[in-house]
Design an enzyme around this catalytic site. Structure first.
Site, PDB file in Angstrom:
ATOM      1  N   GLU A 134      12.420  58.817 153.063  1.00  0.00           N
ATOM      2  CA  GLU A 134      11.209  58.666 152.246  1.00  0.00           C
ATOM      3  C   GLU A 134      10.582  57.308 152.536  1.00  0.00           C
ATOM      4  O   GLU A 134      11.244  56.425 153.084  1.00  0.00           O
ATOM      5  CB  GLU A 134      11.576  58.777 150.765  1.00  0.00           C
ATOM      6  CG  GLU A 134      12.299  60.080 150.465  1.00  0.00           C
ATOM      7  CD  GLU A 134      12.227  60.487 149.009  1.00  0.00           C
ATOM      8  OE1 GLU A 134      11.838  59.653 148.165  1.00  0.00           O
ATOM      9  OE2 GLU A 134      12.556  61.651 148.739  1.00  0.00           O
ATOM     10  N   GLY A 138      15.239  54.884 154.339  1.00  0.00           N
ATOM     11  CA  GLY A 138      15.995  55.925 155.010  1.00  0.00           C
ATOM     12  C   GLY A 138      17.486  55.637 154.992  1.00  0.00           C
ATOM     13  O   GLY A 138      18.299  56.543 154.852  1.00  0.00           O
ATOM     14  N   SER A 139      17.843  54.360 155.104  1.00  0.00           N
ATOM     15  CA  SER A 139      19.270  54.029 155.174  1.00  0.00           C
ATOM     16  C   SER A 139      19.971  54.323 153.851  1.00  0.00           C
ATOM     17  O   SER A 139      21.074  54.862 153.819  1.00  0.00           O
ATOM     18  CB  SER A 139      19.443  52.545 155.529  1.00  0.00           C
ATOM     19  OG  SER A 139      18.803  52.255 156.744  1.00  0.00           O
ATOM     20  N   PHE A 164       8.630  60.434 158.532  1.00  0.00           N
ATOM     21  CA  PHE A 164       9.276  60.540 159.855  1.00  0.00           C
ATOM     22  C   PHE A 164      10.053  61.852 160.022  1.00  0.00           C
ATOM     23  O   PHE A 164      11.183  61.834 160.519  1.00  0.00           O
ATOM     24  CB  PHE A 164      10.246  59.373 160.099  1.00  0.00           C
ATOM     25  CG  PHE A 164       9.699  58.002 159.825  1.00  0.00           C
ATOM     26  CD1 PHE A 164       8.403  57.668 160.169  1.00  0.00           C
ATOM     27  CD2 PHE A 164      10.490  57.021 159.244  1.00  0.00           C
ATOM     28  CE1 PHE A 164       7.902  56.391 159.936  1.00  0.00           C
ATOM     29  CE2 PHE A 164      10.005  55.743 159.009  1.00  0.00           C
ATOM     30  CZ  PHE A 164       8.704  55.432 159.348  1.00  0.00           C
ATOM     31  N   ARG A 252      25.193  63.584 163.839  1.00  0.00           N
ATOM     32  CA  ARG A 252      25.432  62.304 164.520  1.00  0.00           C
ATOM     33  C   ARG A 252      26.000  62.495 165.933  1.00  0.00           C
ATOM     34  O   ARG A 252      25.508  61.862 166.879  1.00  0.00           O
ATOM     35  CB  ARG A 252      26.304  61.401 163.651  1.00  0.00           C
ATOM     36  CG  ARG A 252      25.446  60.861 162.541  1.00  0.00           C
ATOM     37  CD  ARG A 252      26.126  60.173 161.423  1.00  0.00           C
ATOM     38  NE  ARG A 252      25.118  59.655 160.523  1.00  0.00           N
ATOM     39  CZ  ARG A 252      25.338  59.245 159.297  1.00  0.00           C
ATOM     40  NH1 ARG A 252      26.552  59.289 158.804  1.00  0.00           N
ATOM     41  NH2 ARG A 252      24.356  58.789 158.554  1.00  0.00           N
ATOM     42  N   GLN A 288      26.644  42.069 195.488  1.00  0.00           N
ATOM     43  CA  GLN A 288      27.741  42.246 194.531  1.00  0.00           C
ATOM     44  C   GLN A 288      27.237  42.209 193.076  1.00  0.00           C
ATOM     45  O   GLN A 288      27.754  42.921 192.216  1.00  0.00           O
ATOM     46  CB  GLN A 288      28.812  41.184 194.747  1.00  0.00           C
ATOM     47  CG  GLN A 288      30.117  41.563 194.061  1.00  0.00           C
ATOM     48  CD  GLN A 288      31.190  40.519 194.261  1.00  0.00           C
ATOM     49  OE1 GLN A 288      30.952  39.316 194.118  1.00  0.00           O
ATOM     50  NE2 GLN A 288      32.383  40.964 194.587  1.00  0.00           N
ATOM     51  N   HIS A 349      14.985  48.471 188.937  1.00  0.00           N
ATOM     52  CA  HIS A 349      13.766  48.953 189.597  1.00  0.00           C
ATOM     53  C   HIS A 349      12.754  47.810 189.820  1.00  0.00           C
ATOM     54  O   HIS A 349      11.689  48.039 190.395  1.00  0.00           O
ATOM     55  CB  HIS A 349      13.097  50.057 188.762  1.00  0.00           C
ATOM     56  CG  HIS A 349      13.675  51.426 188.992  1.00  0.00           C
ATOM     57  ND1 HIS A 349      14.937  51.777 188.591  1.00  0.00           N
ATOM     58  CD2 HIS A 349      13.154  52.529 189.588  1.00  0.00           C
ATOM     59  CE1 HIS A 349      15.171  53.038 188.920  1.00  0.00           C
ATOM     60  NE2 HIS A 349      14.106  53.523 189.528  1.00  0.00           N
ATOM     61  N   GLY A 351       9.704  45.347 189.475  1.00  0.00           N
ATOM     62  CA  GLY A 351       8.359  45.563 188.916  1.00  0.00           C
ATOM     63  C   GLY A 351       8.034  47.038 188.752  1.00  0.00           C
ATOM     64  O   GLY A 351       7.364  47.445 187.794  1.00  0.00           O
ATOM     65  N   GLU A 374      19.324  58.831 162.563  1.00  0.00           N
ATOM     66  CA  GLU A 374      20.658  59.317 162.155  1.00  0.00           C
ATOM     67  C   GLU A 374      21.526  58.159 161.675  1.00  0.00           C
ATOM     68  O   GLU A 374      22.728  58.114 161.924  1.00  0.00           O
ATOM     69  CB  GLU A 374      21.364  60.039 163.321  1.00  0.00           C
ATOM     70  CG  GLU A 374      20.784  61.382 163.636  1.00  0.00           C
ATOM     71  CD  GLU A 374      20.889  62.350 162.475  1.00  0.00           C
ATOM     72  OE1 GLU A 374      19.938  63.145 162.310  1.00  0.00           O
ATOM     73  OE2 GLU A 374      21.875  62.319 161.735  1.00  0.00           O
TER      74      GLU A 374
HETATM   75  C1  LIG Z   1      11.216  59.382 165.581  1.00  0.00           C
HETATM   76  C2  LIG Z   1      11.975  59.490 164.288  1.00  0.00           C
HETATM   77  C3  LIG Z   1      12.401  60.734 163.854  1.00  0.00           C
HETATM   78  C4  LIG Z   1      13.056  60.853 162.632  1.00  0.00           C
HETATM   79  N1  LIG Z   1      13.413  62.103 162.176  1.00  0.00           N
HETATM   80  C5  LIG Z   1      13.884  62.234 160.910  1.00  0.00           C
HETATM   81  C6  LIG Z   1      14.102  63.517 160.332  1.00  0.00           C
HETATM   82  O1  LIG Z   1      13.922  64.548 160.991  1.00  0.00           O
HETATM   83  N2  LIG Z   1      14.495  63.581 159.032  1.00  0.00           N
HETATM   84  C7  LIG Z   1      14.715  62.478 158.283  1.00  0.00           C
HETATM   85  O2  LIG Z   1      15.047  62.605 157.120  1.00  0.00           O
HETATM   86  N3  LIG Z   1      14.529  61.236 158.800  1.00  0.00           N
HETATM   87  C8  LIG Z   1      14.102  61.088 160.081  1.00  0.00           C
HETATM   88  N4  LIG Z   1      13.897  59.847 160.605  1.00  0.00           N
HETATM   89  C9  LIG Z   1      14.161  58.679 159.790  1.00  0.00           C
HETATM   90  C10 LIG Z   1      15.364  57.864 160.266  1.00  0.00           C
HETATM   91  O3  LIG Z   1      16.555  58.535 160.027  1.00  0.00           O
HETATM   92  C11 LIG Z   1      15.258  56.506 159.571  1.00  0.00           C
HETATM   93  O4  LIG Z   1      14.138  55.836 160.151  1.00  0.00           O
HETATM   94  C12 LIG Z   1      16.516  55.664 159.724  1.00  0.00           C
HETATM   95  O5  LIG Z   1      17.581  56.245 159.005  1.00  0.00           O
HETATM   96  C13 LIG Z   1      16.306  54.243 159.215  1.00  0.00           C
HETATM   97  O6  LIG Z   1      15.703  54.256 157.947  1.00  0.00           O
HETATM   98  P1  LIG Z   1      14.386  53.375 157.665  1.00  0.00           P
HETATM   99  O7  LIG Z   1      13.428  53.657 158.762  1.00  0.00           O
HETATM  100  O8  LIG Z   1      13.928  53.629 156.292  1.00  0.00           O
HETATM  101  O9  LIG Z   1      14.863  51.898 157.847  1.00  0.00           O
HETATM  102  P2  LIG Z   1      15.492  50.983 156.678  1.00  0.00           P
HETATM  103  O10 LIG Z   1      16.462  51.757 155.886  1.00  0.00           O
HETATM  104  O11 LIG Z   1      14.382  50.290 155.988  1.00  0.00           O
HETATM  105  O12 LIG Z   1      16.290  49.938 157.557  1.00  0.00           O
HETATM  106  C14 LIG Z   1      15.628  49.022 158.425  1.00  0.00           C
HETATM  107  C15 LIG Z   1      16.675  48.259 159.191  1.00  0.00           C
HETATM  108  O13 LIG Z   1      17.407  47.451 158.283  1.00  0.00           O
HETATM  109  C16 LIG Z   1      18.743  47.305 158.722  1.00  0.00           C
HETATM  110  N5  LIG Z   1      19.640  47.781 157.648  1.00  0.00           N
HETATM  111  C17 LIG Z   1      19.360  48.680 156.668  1.00  0.00           C
HETATM  112  N6  LIG Z   1      20.412  48.860 155.873  1.00  0.00           N
HETATM  113  C18 LIG Z   1      21.398  48.061 156.341  1.00  0.00           C
HETATM  114  C19 LIG Z   1      22.760  47.790 155.972  1.00  0.00           C
HETATM  115  N7  LIG Z   1      23.330  48.415 154.928  1.00  0.00           N
HETATM  116  N8  LIG Z   1      23.475  46.921 156.720  1.00  0.00           N
HETATM  117  C20 LIG Z   1      22.924  46.292 157.790  1.00  0.00           C
HETATM  118  N9  LIG Z   1      21.658  46.516 158.188  1.00  0.00           N
HETATM  119  C21 LIG Z   1      20.905  47.371 157.493  1.00  0.00           C
HETATM  120  C22 LIG Z   1      18.864  48.141 160.013  1.00  0.00           C
HETATM  121  O14 LIG Z   1      18.657  47.311 161.126  1.00  0.00           O
HETATM  122  C23 LIG Z   1      17.725  49.118 159.884  1.00  0.00           C
HETATM  123  O15 LIG Z   1      17.272  49.601 161.148  1.00  0.00           O
HETATM  124  C24 LIG Z   1      13.306  59.703 161.845  1.00  0.00           C
HETATM  125  C25 LIG Z   1      12.889  58.448 162.306  1.00  0.00           C
HETATM  126  C26 LIG Z   1      12.236  58.334 163.501  1.00  0.00           C
HETATM  127  C27 LIG Z   1      11.776  56.960 163.945  1.00  0.00           C
END
Ligand SMILES: Cc1cc2nc3c(=O)[nH]c(=O)nc-3n(C[C@H](O)[C@H](O)[C@H](O)COP(=O)(O)OP(=O)(O)OC[C@H]3O[C@@H](n4cnc5c(N)ncnc54)[C@H](O)[C@@H]3O)c2cc1C
Length: 396
Positions: A134, A138-139, A164, A252, A288, A349, A351, A374
């Site tokens: 949302e 996402g995390s 997303f 995953r 090498q 590769h 440039g 994921e």
């Molecule tokens: C092309 C694409 C396709 C996708 N497809 C889907 C889909 O089909 N369905 C779906 O539900 N989602 C989908 N997603 C969403 C994706 O799973 C999320 O973008 C991802 O889980 C990260 O969530 P966020 O973008 O909200 O980043 P945030 O949760 O805001 O996190 C940002 C960054 O903060 C850091 N971070 C966050 N939490 C922690 C922690 N606990 N410890 C350390 N570092 C942390 C990490 O570096 C992370 O990358 C997709 C995303 C993309 C870009």
């Protein structure tokens, strides 16, 4: 790829039919799908040609039980197919694999009525999506804010939105996670449901323009009081967390197979280039320093692939779903390997690798996503690290 990688594949233990399917897909990827990848990457158009090609092979049958019109294979075979497809076009692989990941919870948790209603369409080549992420994040899955509230008839009203979402605008079925606020804890509130496209109140955003995986459709979804029949709840009210975990344990490894496909393709491109490009009167692989780079790339790829087959075997051996740390190790190892190999492939590769339209340039952009979706790799690292905490506390 060299004989070393071929030998690794022979240990996979696929049966003759599975081997034949992998070979068949490999030929089609080489002949049709890979040659279209650059144009799809440039335009960002959804790869319908490729989906039709896959459906011509009956590829969705791989994850549908025979009683619902499929011809299922082992999970290891599925991972191998994802890898082969990703070598040719990661966007197409993600489109196909996301359908599997969305359908798996329906197979495990769905009622007979739900399966009878939705599986034939998917067996027939339909697409599916999973909507978890949302705008609020996402995390942290338990912080999602979309709500399901009962209406006077016993059905539910879905409000909120997702961002997303892969396949969100082309899916025949969307598995959505939302919360029932009346229930106690965020974990108990989480509920999975089956949402059909065309449901009144479902508003689909425009396809996002992206750094990589450009032909894979990524959209936002808005739920403006969508009515969801109670029979569309998947796995029971308040069972969303269980559904989610079972799904992530499959998705995953699947993203890891994509990463290994991308990394494998970048490795092949690099090996081809350093064998034919000459500088200072010799092939650049005669230096090498370049041999060391190729050696590191080969090592990362071989180790990530062998762990992929290990996790694939754990899934096939089932029934336990208790391999989330192994899956996290795989996700981190495979996606970091893909990014590192693709980065070095661009470097080797020179440039030419920096020019738009060079294959390694696309693979480099595609590889980045595998470290983010994921579950960002930082989350997986934290889970792996936490699993080694001594539960008895410090100093014991
Ligand atoms: C092309 C694409 C396709 C996708 N497809 C889907 C889909 O089909 N369905 C779906 O539900 N989602 C989908 N997603 C969403 C994706 O799973 C999320 O973008 C991802 O889980 C990260 O969530 P966020 O973008 O909200 O980043 P945030 O949760 O805001 O996190 C940002 C960054 O903060 C850091 N971070 C966050 N939490 C922690 C922690 N606990 N410890 C350390 N570092 C942390 C990490 O570096 C992370 O990358 C997709 C995303 C993309 C870009």
């Amino acid at each position: 790829m060299t004989a070393i990688f071929g030998a690794l594949d022979r240990d996979l233990g696929l049966n003759d039919l599975e081997e034949e399917l992998v070979l068949q897909l490999g030929r089609i990827v080489e002949r049709e799908i890979a040659p279209r990848a650059e144009a799809y990457d440039r335009s960002g158009a959804f790869p319908w040609d490729n989906i039709r090609t896959l459906n011509g092979l009956g590829m969705n049958g791989v994850f549908i039980p025979a009683e619902h019109g499929g011809t299922p294979t082992s999970y290891r075979c599925f991972l191998r197919l994802v890898e082969v497809l990703s070598r040719g076009c990661a966007s197409t692989a993600n489109t196909w694999a996301t359908t599997f990941n969305a359908i798996h919870p329906l197979l495990v948790f769905g009622t007979e009525e739900q399966k009878a209603k939705y599986l034939p369409r998917i067996a027939d080549g339909g697409l599916a999506a999973i909507a978890i992420t949302e705008p609020s994040g996402g995390s942290d899955v338990l912080a999602l804010q979309s709500t399901l509230t009962p209406d006077s008839t016993g059905d539910f009203v879905l409000r909120g939105g997702k961002s997303f979402i892969t396949n969100g605008n082309v899916a025949d079925l969307i598995v959505v996670f939302a919360k029932i606020p009346e229930l106690r804890t965020p974990r108990e509130q989480l509920t999975a449901l089956l949402l059909e496209p065309g449901t009144p109140g479902l508003v689909v955003g425009k396809s996002e323009a992206k750094l990589g995986y450009r032909a894979s459709a990524t959209v936002s979804l808005h739920f403006d009081e969508c009515i969801v029949p109670r029979e569309n709840v998947l796995g029971g009210v308040g069972q969303g967390f269980t559904v989610l975990l079972a799904m992530l344990n499959r998705s995953r490894p699947c993203v890891s197979a994509q990463a290994i496909g991308i990394g494998g393709a970048a490795f092949d491109e690099a090996v081809r280039y350093v064998n034919h490009r000459t500088q200072f009167g010799q092939r650049i692989l005669d230096f090498q320093g370049v041999q060391f780079m190729i050696a590191d790339m080969a090592s990362k790829l071989a180790l990530a692939r062998s762990w992929l087959w290990r996790v694939g075997a754990l899934v096939d051996e089932g029934p336990a779903d208790d391999f989330d740390i192994e899956a996290s190790i795989l996700k981190v190892a495979a996606s970091d390997a893909a990014m590192s190999i693709a980065t070095n492939a661009v470097q080797l590769h020179g440039g030419a690798g920096y020019m738009t339209g060079t294959k390694v340039e696309r693979l480099y952009r595609d590889a980045k996503l595998t470290q983010i979706f994921e579950g960002a790799n930082e989350l997986h690292r934290a889970r792996i690290g936490r699993s080694f905490l001594d539960r008895r506390g410090p100093g014991t």
